[in-house]
Write a protein that holds these residues in place. Structure first.
Motif, PDB file in Angstrom:
ATOM      1  N   HIS A   1       1.230  -1.229  -0.059  1.00  0.00           N
ATOM      2  CA  HIS A   1      -0.300   0.019  -0.007  1.00  0.00           C
ATOM      3  C   HIS A   1       0.853   1.483   0.287  1.00  0.00           C
ATOM      4  CE1 HIS A   1      -4.008   1.611   0.766  1.00  0.00           C
ATOM      5  NE2 HIS A   1      -3.651   2.268   1.226  1.00  0.00           N
ATOM      6  N   VAL A   2      -0.150   2.424  -0.217  1.00  0.00           N
ATOM      7  CA  VAL A   2       0.809   3.953  -0.632  1.00  0.00           C
ATOM      8  C   VAL A   2       1.518   3.767   0.787  1.00  0.00           C
ATOM      9  CG1 VAL A   2      -0.645   4.832  -0.816  1.00  0.00           C
ATOM     10  CG2 VAL A   2       1.095   6.186  -1.650  1.00  0.00           C
ATOM     11  N   ASP A   3       2.240   4.801   1.505  1.00  0.00           N
ATOM     12  CA  ASP A   3       3.362   4.912   2.372  1.00  0.00           C
ATOM     13  C   ASP A   3       3.575   3.876   3.672  1.00  0.00           C
ATOM     14  OD1 ASP A   3       3.525   7.217   1.241  1.00  0.00           O
ATOM     15  OD2 ASP A   3       1.851   8.168   2.434  1.00  0.00           O
TER      16      ASP A   3
ATOM     17  N   GLY B   1      -2.006  -1.480   8.625  1.00  0.00           N
ATOM     18  CA  GLY B   1      -2.073  -2.946   8.807  1.00  0.00           C
ATOM     19  C   GLY B   1      -2.999  -2.857   7.181  1.00  0.00           C
ATOM     20  N   VAL B   2      -3.530  -4.094   7.174  1.00  0.00           N
ATOM     21  CA  VAL B   2      -3.536  -4.623   5.133  1.00  0.00           C
ATOM     22  C   VAL B   2      -4.900  -3.421   5.295  1.00  0.00           C
ATOM     23  CG1 VAL B   2      -5.134  -6.120   4.089  1.00  0.00           C
ATOM     24  CG2 VAL B   2      -3.333  -6.672   5.576  1.00  0.00           C
ATOM     25  N   MET B   3      -4.324  -2.719   4.882  1.00  0.00           N
ATOM     26  CA  MET B   3      -5.151  -2.590   3.198  1.00  0.00           C
ATOM     27  C   MET B   3      -5.948  -2.204   1.496  1.00  0.00           C
ATOM     28  SD  MET B   3      -4.869  -0.014   5.349  1.00  0.00           S
ATOM     29  CE  MET B   3      -6.209   2.079   5.049  1.00  0.00           C
ATOM     30  N   PRO B   4      -6.214  -1.646   1.169  1.00  0.00           N
ATOM     31  CA  PRO B   4      -6.815  -1.840   0.362  1.00  0.00           C
ATOM     32  C   PRO B   4      -5.595  -2.261  -1.313  1.00  0.00           C
ATOM     33  CG  PRO B   4      -8.124   0.277   0.664  1.00  0.00           C
ATOM     34  CD  PRO B   4      -6.774  -0.377   1.606  1.00  0.00           C
ATOM     35  N   GLN B   5      -4.743  -1.399  -1.110  1.00  0.00           N
ATOM     36  CA  GLN B   5      -3.720  -1.802  -2.067  1.00  0.00           C
ATOM     37  C   GLN B   5      -2.651  -2.982  -1.702  1.00  0.00           C
ATOM     38  OE1 GLN B   5      -2.023   2.053  -2.089  1.00  0.00           O
ATOM     39  NE2 GLN B   5      -1.958   1.683  -4.641  1.00  0.00           N
ATOM     40  N   THR B   6      -2.738  -3.295   0.134  1.00  0.00           N
ATOM     41  CA  THR B   6      -2.921  -4.985   0.195  1.00  0.00           C
ATOM     42  C   THR B   6      -3.255  -5.993  -0.806  1.00  0.00           C
ATOM     43  OG1 THR B   6      -2.030  -3.618   2.057  1.00  0.00           O
ATOM     44  CG2 THR B   6      -1.401  -5.546   1.952  1.00  0.00           C
ATOM     45  N   ARG B   7      -4.229  -5.817   0.058  1.00  0.00           N
ATOM     46  CA  ARG B   7      -5.255  -6.458  -0.869  1.00  0.00           C
ATOM     47  C   ARG B   7      -4.582  -6.600  -2.334  1.00  0.00           C
ATOM     48  NH1 ARG B   7      -8.677  -5.870   3.621  1.00  0.00           N
ATOM     49  NH2 ARG B   7     -10.139  -3.554   2.391  1.00  0.00           N
ATOM     50  N   GLU B   8      -4.674  -5.585  -3.131  1.00  0.00           N
ATOM     51  CA  GLU B   8      -4.485  -5.963  -4.179  1.00  0.00           C
ATOM     52  C   GLU B   8      -3.134  -6.538  -5.023  1.00  0.00           C
ATOM     53  OE1 GLU B   8      -5.646  -1.972  -6.279  1.00  0.00           O
ATOM     54  OE2 GLU B   8      -4.593  -2.442  -7.181  1.00  0.00           O
TER      55      GLU B   8
ATOM     56  N   VAL C   1     -10.812  -3.622 -13.853  1.00  0.00           N
ATOM     57  CA  VAL C   1     -10.579  -4.149 -14.598  1.00  0.00           C
ATOM     58  C   VAL C   1      -9.222  -3.992 -15.343  1.00  0.00           C
ATOM     59  CG1 VAL C   1     -11.188  -2.967 -16.623  1.00  0.00           C
ATOM     60  CG2 VAL C   1     -12.332  -2.783 -14.999  1.00  0.00           C
ATOM     61  N   MET C   2      -7.934  -3.261 -14.642  1.00  0.00           N
ATOM     62  CA  MET C   2      -6.567  -4.007 -15.266  1.00  0.00           C
ATOM     63  C   MET C   2      -6.161  -4.879 -14.730  1.00  0.00           C
ATOM     64  SD  MET C   2      -4.126  -0.075 -15.075  1.00  0.00           S
ATOM     65  CE  MET C   2      -4.435   0.081 -13.042  1.00  0.00           C
ATOM     66  N   LEU C   3      -6.387  -5.302 -13.121  1.00  0.00           N
ATOM     67  CA  LEU C   3      -6.327  -6.730 -12.849  1.00  0.00           C
ATOM     68  C   LEU C   3      -7.074  -7.888 -13.697  1.00  0.00           C
ATOM     69  CD1 LEU C   3      -4.424  -8.298 -11.011  1.00  0.00           C
ATOM     70  CD2 LEU C   3      -6.816  -8.753  -9.358  1.00  0.00           C
ATOM     71  N   ALA C   4      -8.037  -7.963 -14.540  1.00  0.00           N
ATOM     72  CA  ALA C   4      -8.438  -8.401 -14.783  1.00  0.00           C
ATOM     73  C   ALA C   4      -8.386  -8.452 -16.880  1.00  0.00           C
ATOM     74  CB  ALA C   4     -10.288  -8.267 -14.755  1.00  0.00           C
TER      75      ALA C   4
END
Ligand code: GDP
Length: 598
Positions: A109-111, A184-191, A443-446
């Motif tokens: 995740h950023v930062d 902790g785990v954030m959206p970009q972590t999950r991504e 969509v990018m990941l897909a």
């Protein structure tokens, strides 16, 4: 001889070319080309592809004699499921394979400290260069731990990673996932986890910022376990290394962990085999010309080799390592900055060596040609309809899905149902399942993973829909779980009905809202593109988000009921079961048509 008595100039054209490209080739303006086409009965816009015969007629009218470009046979590069470089290594004589340093990419995740960590490792574990003692930024570097090398890709961020994966060139053997222990785990972590999983690359977690007073390692481990990364001290198989990138604490443990994970993988290459790898970074240097950082993945690259990288090629004049030293050779897992390419390749392009510059030239010409011809139908993505054929031909044995739903409560039963379906021959691989609308990142990941995006009680935002359209990603929206599982089941069995596809036919802008007793609220609009049709559907967009979708109730022009209203005209529109128009809303008018199963 042409009509005007001058000898025609000769020009070589490909089998298909856009109007714009033809204009450039003929040194003319697109408008003149379009006019010439029109006078020959062909209506075309500037981006339209025209075939060679048509282009030749235009060229002739402009005093050129066109001949068709001859195409050299290209070595087939099948960017299937397995990255090309891995396929090449798999085809090498096993007796000649030797261990190579693991290639590591840092995500998070950023930062959360990716850049700080990369810098800390560089300063601690890279022997400083002789020239001025400064390490060069070339997009990758090699660090040393206990006499062993580890190659780090020094371009944090998902964009580069996705770009590389989209080209099937994913280069990393291990992903270091940086998660700040205070956040902790954030959206970009999950991504990032989804990216690593899709690429089947193992993850080592760097639990960063443990120097911070509010760092909470237990909470972090709990969150990691929840997303499927169960820490090894909790009997899982994910190594979690507590560290502080800023204070340089725990770096050795991280290096140790990376090597441990690497030792369980077969990280091999043939230093004497076919030379190939991935472009990590590239730029045009004002004095030195195109500079590219190449990560050698097999074989040994040498000064003097002729290299093709994406759509460019050249004979290598010089190579430098990340310490700025000139090197003559670079073996597997070594990043080098090279001079000698004729143009700047793109990050993620695959490079390889060829015999001579003549071969290089013809292969690149052919490649450019193929790209021109490649249409949406030939893209690497797939729709649910196309899946069955690919299952049958044995191309694919797995259906990757991204699932988005409105609430956690609906995600769980969906995941359960979908996993049940995936127990047969064909596995269903859920890259991730999250709450929230479908966005560009999904969509990018897909697109990079050839996945299908499933939405449940959610919408896709405008940018996501646009990207899905251009990338050919299938987004499927449902509001009943049963329908969703039914579709998937049918797709797995090849029984899916022809898909209904939405075709946008026009846009309008809401300028005023009127209350009409019989109809409810009517939007006074100006049609800004295409047309609105009485029997079509309307999508109401507000600040880029969809607020409603439904059939048109009435369509009027100057109080008259009309069947259609075209660009530039005003109209009054009502939408069935919708009253909440606001001035400034954008209306998108679409029709549905059935698309035959591909
Ligand atoms: P990135 O966006 O993931 O590359 O994150 P950066 O490396 O730019 O770090 C973001 C911020 O966190 C910066 O202000 C860093 O100084 C700080 N930071 C990074 N690592 C640590 C750490 O271990 N401890 C503390 N206290 N701060 C850190």
């Amino acid at each position: 001889m042409s009509e005007n008595g001058h000898e025609n100039k000769s020009i070589i054209l490909p089998s298909s070319i856009t109007v714009r490209e033809l204009a450039v080739s003929l040194g003319s303006s697109p408008i003149d080309i379009i006019k010439t086409l029109m006078s020959n009965g062909v209506m075309a816009n500037i981006n339209q592809q025209i075939d060679f015969d048509t282009a030749a007629i235009v060229a002739a009218e402009m005093g050129f004699e066109a001949s068709l470009e001859t195409i050299a046979e290209e070595i087939k590069e099948d960017l299937g499921e397995v990255p090309l470089w891995r396929q090449v290594i798999m085809n090498e004589d096993p007796a000649k394979l030797v261990p190579r340093p693991p290639v590591v990419t840092i995500l998070g995740h950023v930062d959360h400290g990716k850049t700080t960590l990369l810098d800390a490792i560089r300063h601690t574990n890279v022997v400083e260069g002789e020239a001025g003692g400064i390490t060069q930024h070339i997009g990758a570097y090699q660090a040393e731990h206990n006499g062993r090398l580890i190659t780090f890709l020094d371009t944090p961020g998902h964009a580069a990673f996705t770009a590389m994966r989209a080209r099937g060139a994913q280069g990393a053997d291990v992903v270091v996932l940086v998660v700040a222990a205070d956040d902790g785990v954030m959206p970009q972590t999950r991504e990032a986890i989804a990216h690593a999983r899709a690429a089947k690359v193992p993850i080592v977690v760097a639990a960063n910022k443990i120097d911070k007073p509010n760092a909470d390692l237990d909470r972090l481990k709990q969150q990691l376990a929840e997303v499927g990364l169960v820490p090894d001290d909790w009997d899982g198989d994910t190594i979690v290394v507590p560290l502080s990138a800023k204070r340089k604490i725990g770096l050795d443990d991280l290096m140790e962990a990376i090597l441990l994970v690497a030792d369980n993988l077969e990280i091999l290459a043939n230093p004497d085999g076919q030379v190939l790898g991935t472009v990590i970074e590239a730029e045009r240097d004002r004095t030195r010309g195109p500079l590219a950082t190449l990560l050698v993945q097999n074989g040994t690259l040498q000064v003097g080799d002729v290299v093709i990288a994406g759509n460019t090629y050249g004979r290598l004049k010089a190579m430098f390592d990340n310490r700025g030293r000139r090197v003559r050779k670079a073996g597997p897992s070594t990043p080098v900055s090279v001079m000698g390419l004729s143009d700047v390749p793109e990050a993620g392009d695959i490079f390889r060596t060829v015999e001579n510059e003549r071969d290089a030239r013809s292969i690149v010409a052919e490649r450019i040609q193929q790209q021109r011809e490649s249409t949406r139908a030939q893209r690497n993505t797939m729709t649910l309809e196309q899946l069955f054929d690919r299952f049958q031909s044995g191309d694919v044995r797995e259906l990757p899905l991204i699932i988005k739903a409105d609430v956690q409560g609906s995600l769980e039963p969906i995941i359960h149902e979908v996993n049940e379906l995936g127990k047969g021959d064909i596995k269903i691989n859920i890259l991730y399942a999250e709450t929230g609308n479908i966005g560009e990142n999904d969509v990018m990941l897909a697109s990079a993973s050839k996945a299908i995006v499933i939405g449940f009680n959610v919408q896709a935002d405008t940018a996501a829909r646009r990207l899905a359209d251009s990338e050919g990603v299938d987004i499927r929206l449902y509001d009943i779980i049963y329908r969703l599982t039914e579709d998937l089941e049918k797709a797995l069995k090849g029984m899916l009905e022809p898909e209904e596809r939405q075709v946008v036919i026009g846009h309008a802008q809401v300028r005023a809202v009127f209350r009409i007793s019989k109809l409810g609220n009517v939007a006074g609009c100006l049609v800004t593109s295409g047309e609105l049709r009485r029997n079509a559907y309307i999508r109401v967009l507000r600040n880029g988000s969809v607020v409603h979708e439904g059939p048109i109730g009435s369509l009027k022009h100057l109080q008259e009921d009309v069947r259609e209203v075209r660009t530039g005209f005003e109209c009054g529109v009502s939408v069935k079961q919708f009253d909440d128009f606001k001035v400034g809303d954008e209306l998108e008018c679409f029709v549905t048509e059935k698309v035959a199963v591909a």
